[in-house]
Design an enzyme around this catalytic site. Structure first.
Site, PDB file in Angstrom:
ATOM      1  N   HIS B 231       0.805  -1.214   0.000  1.00  0.00           N
ATOM      2  CA  HIS B 231       0.000   0.000   0.000  1.00  0.00           C
ATOM      3  C   HIS B 231       0.843   1.272   0.000  1.00  0.00           C
ATOM      4  O   HIS B 231       0.586   2.148  -0.811  1.00  0.00           O
ATOM      5  CB  HIS B 231      -1.061   0.050   1.084  1.00  0.00           C
ATOM      6  CG  HIS B 231      -2.050   1.137   0.751  1.00  0.00           C
ATOM      7  ND1 HIS B 231      -2.978   1.002  -0.253  1.00  0.00           N
ATOM      8  CD2 HIS B 231      -2.163   2.403   1.178  1.00  0.00           C
ATOM      9  CE1 HIS B 231      -3.632   2.132  -0.409  1.00  0.00           C
ATOM     10  NE2 HIS B 231      -3.172   2.997   0.439  1.00  0.00           N
ATOM     11  N   TYR B 235       1.556   5.455  -2.364  1.00  0.00           N
ATOM     12  CA  TYR B 235       1.888   6.848  -2.017  1.00  0.00           C
ATOM     13  C   TYR B 235       3.253   7.231  -2.589  1.00  0.00           C
ATOM     14  O   TYR B 235       3.512   8.402  -2.841  1.00  0.00           O
ATOM     15  CB  TYR B 235       1.801   7.065  -0.508  1.00  0.00           C
ATOM     16  CG  TYR B 235       0.402   6.787  -0.023  1.00  0.00           C
ATOM     17  CD1 TYR B 235      -0.662   7.551  -0.478  1.00  0.00           C
ATOM     18  CD2 TYR B 235       0.121   5.732   0.819  1.00  0.00           C
ATOM     19  CE1 TYR B 235      -1.955   7.266  -0.111  1.00  0.00           C
ATOM     20  CE2 TYR B 235      -1.177   5.436   1.204  1.00  0.00           C
ATOM     21  CZ  TYR B 235      -2.203   6.213   0.734  1.00  0.00           C
ATOM     22  OH  TYR B 235      -3.487   5.919   1.090  1.00  0.00           O
ATOM     23  N   HIS B 382     -10.417   0.864  -9.962  1.00  0.00           N
ATOM     24  CA  HIS B 382      -9.978   1.901  -9.029  1.00  0.00           C
ATOM     25  C   HIS B 382      -8.536   2.323  -9.312  1.00  0.00           C
ATOM     26  O   HIS B 382      -8.239   3.505  -9.472  1.00  0.00           O
ATOM     27  CB  HIS B 382     -10.106   1.390  -7.587  1.00  0.00           C
ATOM     28  CG  HIS B 382      -9.278   2.144  -6.594  1.00  0.00           C
ATOM     29  ND1 HIS B 382      -9.597   3.411  -6.176  1.00  0.00           N
ATOM     30  CD2 HIS B 382      -8.117   1.829  -5.969  1.00  0.00           C
ATOM     31  CE1 HIS B 382      -8.683   3.830  -5.323  1.00  0.00           C
ATOM     32  NE2 HIS B 382      -7.772   2.890  -5.190  1.00  0.00           N
ATOM     33  N   PHE B 383      -7.613   1.347  -9.394  1.00  0.00           N
ATOM     34  CA  PHE B 383      -6.225   1.816  -9.432  1.00  0.00           C
ATOM     35  C   PHE B 383      -5.784   2.279 -10.822  1.00  0.00           C
ATOM     36  O   PHE B 383      -4.740   2.904 -10.943  1.00  0.00           O
ATOM     37  CB  PHE B 383      -5.257   0.839  -8.756  1.00  0.00           C
ATOM     38  CG  PHE B 383      -5.069  -0.512  -9.384  1.00  0.00           C
ATOM     39  CD1 PHE B 383      -4.546  -0.653 -10.644  1.00  0.00           C
ATOM     40  CD2 PHE B 383      -5.377  -1.658  -8.656  1.00  0.00           C
ATOM     41  CE1 PHE B 383      -4.345  -1.903 -11.195  1.00  0.00           C
ATOM     42  CE2 PHE B 383      -5.188  -2.917  -9.202  1.00  0.00           C
ATOM     43  CZ  PHE B 383      -4.664  -3.035 -10.485  1.00  0.00           C
ATOM     44  N   HIS B 384      -6.613   2.044 -11.843  1.00  0.00           N
ATOM     45  CA  HIS B 384      -6.296   2.716 -13.115  1.00  0.00           C
ATOM     46  C   HIS B 384      -6.647   4.200 -13.049  1.00  0.00           C
ATOM     47  O   HIS B 384      -6.140   4.991 -13.838  1.00  0.00           O
ATOM     48  CB  HIS B 384      -6.988   2.024 -14.288  1.00  0.00           C
ATOM     49  CG  HIS B 384      -6.242   0.794 -14.735  1.00  0.00           C
ATOM     50  ND1 HIS B 384      -6.370  -0.419 -14.111  1.00  0.00           N
ATOM     51  CD2 HIS B 384      -5.310   0.613 -15.717  1.00  0.00           C
ATOM     52  CE1 HIS B 384      -5.567  -1.304 -14.697  1.00  0.00           C
ATOM     53  NE2 HIS B 384      -4.916  -0.701 -15.662  1.00  0.00           N
ATOM     54  N   ARG B 445     -11.331 -10.066 -11.159  1.00  0.00           N
ATOM     55  CA  ARG B 445     -10.160  -9.501 -11.815  1.00  0.00           C
ATOM     56  C   ARG B 445      -9.195 -10.646 -12.100  1.00  0.00           C
ATOM     57  O   ARG B 445      -9.477 -11.801 -11.752  1.00  0.00           O
ATOM     58  CB  ARG B 445      -9.495  -8.463 -10.901  1.00  0.00           C
ATOM     59  CG  ARG B 445      -8.891  -9.070  -9.659  1.00  0.00           C
ATOM     60  CD  ARG B 445      -8.363  -8.051  -8.677  1.00  0.00           C
ATOM     61  NE  ARG B 445      -7.059  -7.529  -9.045  1.00  0.00           N
ATOM     62  CZ  ARG B 445      -6.162  -7.026  -8.167  1.00  0.00           C
ATOM     63  NH1 ARG B 445      -6.447  -6.992  -6.884  1.00  0.00           N
ATOM     64  NH2 ARG B 445      -5.014  -6.560  -8.569  1.00  0.00           N
ATOM     65  N   ARG B 446      -8.082 -10.356 -12.737  1.00  0.00           N
ATOM     66  CA  ARG B 446      -6.983 -11.298 -12.909  1.00  0.00           C
ATOM     67  C   ARG B 446      -7.416 -12.612 -13.530  1.00  0.00           C
ATOM     68  O   ARG B 446      -7.048 -13.689 -13.057  1.00  0.00           O
ATOM     69  CB  ARG B 446      -6.333 -11.618 -11.555  1.00  0.00           C
ATOM     70  CG  ARG B 446      -5.783 -10.424 -10.875  1.00  0.00           C
ATOM     71  CD  ARG B 446      -4.956 -10.812  -9.685  1.00  0.00           C
ATOM     72  NE  ARG B 446      -3.839  -9.888  -9.566  1.00  0.00           N
ATOM     73  CZ  ARG B 446      -2.943  -9.926  -8.621  1.00  0.00           C
ATOM     74  NH1 ARG B 446      -2.984 -10.851  -7.716  1.00  0.00           N
ATOM     75  NH2 ARG B 446      -1.964  -9.057  -8.586  1.00  0.00           N
TER      76      ARG B 446
END
Lengths: 175, 569
Positions: B231, B235, B382-384, B445-446
């Site tokens: 995680h 950042y 989300h993370f795209h 996913r995946r």
């Protein structure tokens, strides 16, 4: 240090938002009773889960009045039971799944429900749920587990109480 | 004076970092296109891969973009930020070059093992383990050595920032740390603390195991060490974007930063809270008590604070810039911003998209709500928005502005550049909204074939829309993203290959002083030792007990007792 008036207001609003988010989760846990998968399931020998005290031969067991336990072993690329034969459980009963893996990390999810856990070798995932209606649920392995990962799936058949009683399910005494 | 003329050696270092990053971006982006066309069923038969190789593509996409592209761009960008803001050359350039070459060798090793999935005649063995490389799935040792070199190389480049700062401090006792330098150092304090986890996972467990020196590893322990890093690494991606939004974007908008002290507060909060949150990726893991998940969740929600503060400061700075350009009205100022300038539009759009990504992140962070979307396609949706746009598109915007300054060449193909950020955002909107909705319907996913049964979408019951329509949006969105990526690379290649010294550059690295400067803020903000110390305490609270119990039940195998596997029992 000078902080602009608007920025102070924004800061206060941000704290309120954060507190509100945490409050909704606490309500979900205490009010609605959504428990997290935790460490209750204990650990097993990944090479031979059934040898451990806290894991049984895979299958469905009756553990009490209206209480059932389902032991599932995941391995590349099937759930036992679940893939070759469906997992049959009654509606409106307390069903506890115990899921472990004897090779790599898998996932165990009943699509569209909050039955969703990682399946990690050496660990037993324990989840207790109650199915409100008789219907078939689709089990998906949602963690990549090798070349045929996408073929790893199964079904849970929730049947009405009446239909279920005709089934032959071993009774065990869970401590 | 242009950066390349003032600091030619540092400019070269930045160019090499960016160059390697762009190669990773090109290959990783191509893999992304293949995935979106294979997974959704469009052209599945026309593509030259089989279902098993889909996971090779997926591993390459994740490793090259999330780990390689990001790390090279960040390390290069920070070389520029440190040199520019301290206004002095690096203290020991050889240290930075050594770090760069370690990262390059590591990347090459890992890339060869991944490509081995397509061409088994390549050296080493394969590494179809995805970028999370959860044991007991095993890759060739070269993959793990490569990953370790990438991380350690970044540590070495990072040491260079601290060495240069130390020299500056000796010459400037008592002065406030320049804002960009403060941001770089804070980011790396966080990075050292958090990437230590993955270094232990790889060096202590995975490398010896892949070489056969130890027979097994504890899947939960290694996975926990991964997420200890997994995680905070987001950042590590995000904070360089913040550096750009705080210090470059207001200038491009024609204004200045709203508040320097609050920018420092934001970075301090990230130093404190970035690491003790990793369990929020393990909400559905057995073997971790609910209480530790709750602590991680509380810390995660507290991290909303610095991001919400950033939203305020960045928007306020942009509004100030627009009003300096003569704009009026409550919302009229938005029109006065330089949307035709690709460096501005890329960063500003990235910020907007990040707001949407932040909201879907709040859903992920909610411990029991997470059941609904864990490991569904919601998560990559989300993370795209975050690493895939907030970071990637911001770095494209930075490149439009910075590459001319580190090469001394005018930006080429300006029309393509001006359209590129908008094409990216349209593609991402199509792809990501469909992924979020698909995730709510339980689409995993995946997976090479999410609808394996071939009976259509029977098990998946979307709240809004249909599975077929989502698949189409993902395929079209993925294609548009690849087009936007190609546009970016055309502009970069054209600029790089153009002649230097043609006319005056239209950009410069001068950054106007903030509206409210650092002078009246508490000096303790600059004391990174204090913040690092508190961060370590928070990590011990969040991780001490659960890590201890994972180690105590058998360091290599759960349920075996601490040292049993080592003693051969």
């Amino acid at each position: 240090m000078r902080i602009h008036r608007f920025e102070k207001l924004w800061l206060a609003a941000a704290f309120v938002l954060i507190a509100a988010f945490i409050a909704t989760i606490v309500y979900g846990s205490l009010g609605a009773g959504v428990a997290m998968v935790g460490d209750e399931g204990g650990t097993v020998d990944p090479d031979d889960p059934t040898a451990s005290d806290n894991f049984r031969e895979p299958g469905v067991y009756q553990t009490g009045d209206g209480e059932y336990a389902v032991y599932v072993e995941a391995r590349q690329f099937a759930f036992a039971p679940g893939t070759n034969e469906p997992i049959r459980v009654p509606a409106d009963a307390e069903v506890t799944f115990y899921v472990t893996s004897s090779d790599v990390t898998h996932g165990f999810e009943l699509v569209g429900t909050n039955v969703n856990t990682m399946v990690i070798p050496g660990q037993v995932a324990e989840l207790t749920v109650e199915f409100d209606e008789a219907r078939t649920h689709h089990i998906v392995c949602h963690e990549y587990c090798g070349a045929a990962h996408h073929a790893m799936e199964g079904t849970v058949e929730v049947v009405s109480q009446d239909q279920f009683q005709s089934q032959d399910v071993p009774e065990v005494n869970e401590e | 004076m242009t950066f390349v003329d003032k600091f030619p050696e540092e400019a070269k270092l930045v160019r090499w970092h960016f160059g390697v990053g762009f190669v990773a971006l090109a290959l990783g982006g191509l893999f992304g296109l293949v995935q979106s066309l294979y997974r959704t069923g469009y052209f599945r038969d026309a593509l030259p891969i089989d279902a098993a190789q889909y996971y090779t593509v997926l591993t390459g996409h994740g490793v090259l973009l999330a780990l390689v592209f990001t790390t090279f761009l960040i390390c290069g960008f920070f070389v520029w930020a440190i040199t520019r803001s301290l206004d002095r050359p690096l203290a020991h350039q050889r240290v930075a070059w050594a770090g760069f070459f370690a990262m390059l060798v590591g990347t090459t090793l890992a890339a060869i093992t991944i490509l081995n999935g397509f061409a088994p005649e390549l050296p080493f063995g394969s590494a179809d383990v995805l970028y999370t490389f959860y044991a007991p799935l095993q890759a060739h040792p070269a993959f793990y050595v490569g990953a370790a070199l990438l991380v350690v190389g970044s540590w070495v480049v990072g040491a260079e920032y601290f060495l240069t700062y130390r020299e500056w401090r000796a010459d400037n006792p008592g002065e406030r740390i320049p804002l960009q330098t403060f941001m770089v150092l804070a980011t790396f304090v966080m990075w050292y603390l958090s990437s230590f986890g993955v270094a232990v996972e790889v060096v202590v467990f995975l490398i010896p195991w892949s070489l056969g020196w130890i027979s097994q590893v504890d899947p939960l322990l290694t996975r926990t060490l991964f997420w200890y890093f997994g995680h905070p690494v987001v950042y590590f991606w995000l904070l360089p974007a913040y550096l750009a939004w705080y210090t470059i974007l207001p200038k491009l908008a024609g204004g200045k930063l709203f508040s320097d002290p609050l920018a420092r507060v934001v970075f301090v909060l990230f130093v404190l809270l970035s690491t003790p949150v990793g369990f929020h990726h393990q909400y559905t893991d057995p073997g971790i008590a609910e209480g530790f998940k709750f602590i991680a969740m509380t810390n995660t929600f507290m991290l909303l604070l610095p991001s919400l503060l950033t939203a305020f400061t960045v928007v306020a700075s942009l509004e100030h810039g627009a009003r300096q350009r003569g704009a009026t009205g409550y919302f009229g100022w938005l029109r006065a911003l330089p949307w035709g300038k690709p460096s501005f539009s890329a960063m500003a759009l990235a910020g907007l998209v990040f707001a949407a990504g932040g909201f879907s992140g709040m859903i992920n962070a909610g411990m029991n709500i997470n059941y609904l979307i864990h490991n569904t396609i919601w998560v990559p949706g989300h993370f795209h928005l975050t690493v895939g746009t907030a970071f990637a598109l911001t770095m494209m915007g930075v490149s439009y502005w910075l590459v001319p300054q580190i090469t001394g060449k005018q930006l080429q193909h300006k029309t393509i550049a001006a359209a590129q950020p908008f094409v990216w955002v349209i593609g991402m909107t199509l792809m990501s909204n469909a992924m979020h909705r698909g995730g709510l319907a339980g689409l995993p996913r995946r997976t090479a074939k999410p609808l394996f049964r071939g009976e259509g979408a029977a098990p998946f019951d979307p709240v809004v829309g249909s599975i077929a329509e989502m698949q189409l949006q993902i395929a079209v969105g993925g294609t548009l993203l690849f087009v936007a990526l190609a546009m970016f690379l055309v502009v970069m290649t054209g600029t790089w290959l153009s002649r230097s010294g043609v006319g005056q550059l239209s950009v410069n690295g001068t950054i106007p002083a903030p509206l409210s400067g650092p002078a009246d803020s508490p000096r303790i903000l600059d004391n990174l030792k204090v913040w690092a110390g508190i961060a370590v305490v928070l990590v011990i609270i969040a991780y001490g007990l659960p890590l201890y119990s994972m180690v105590a039940d058998g360091i290599l195998s759960p349920g075996a007792g601490l040292l049993a596997p080592l003693l051969g029992l």
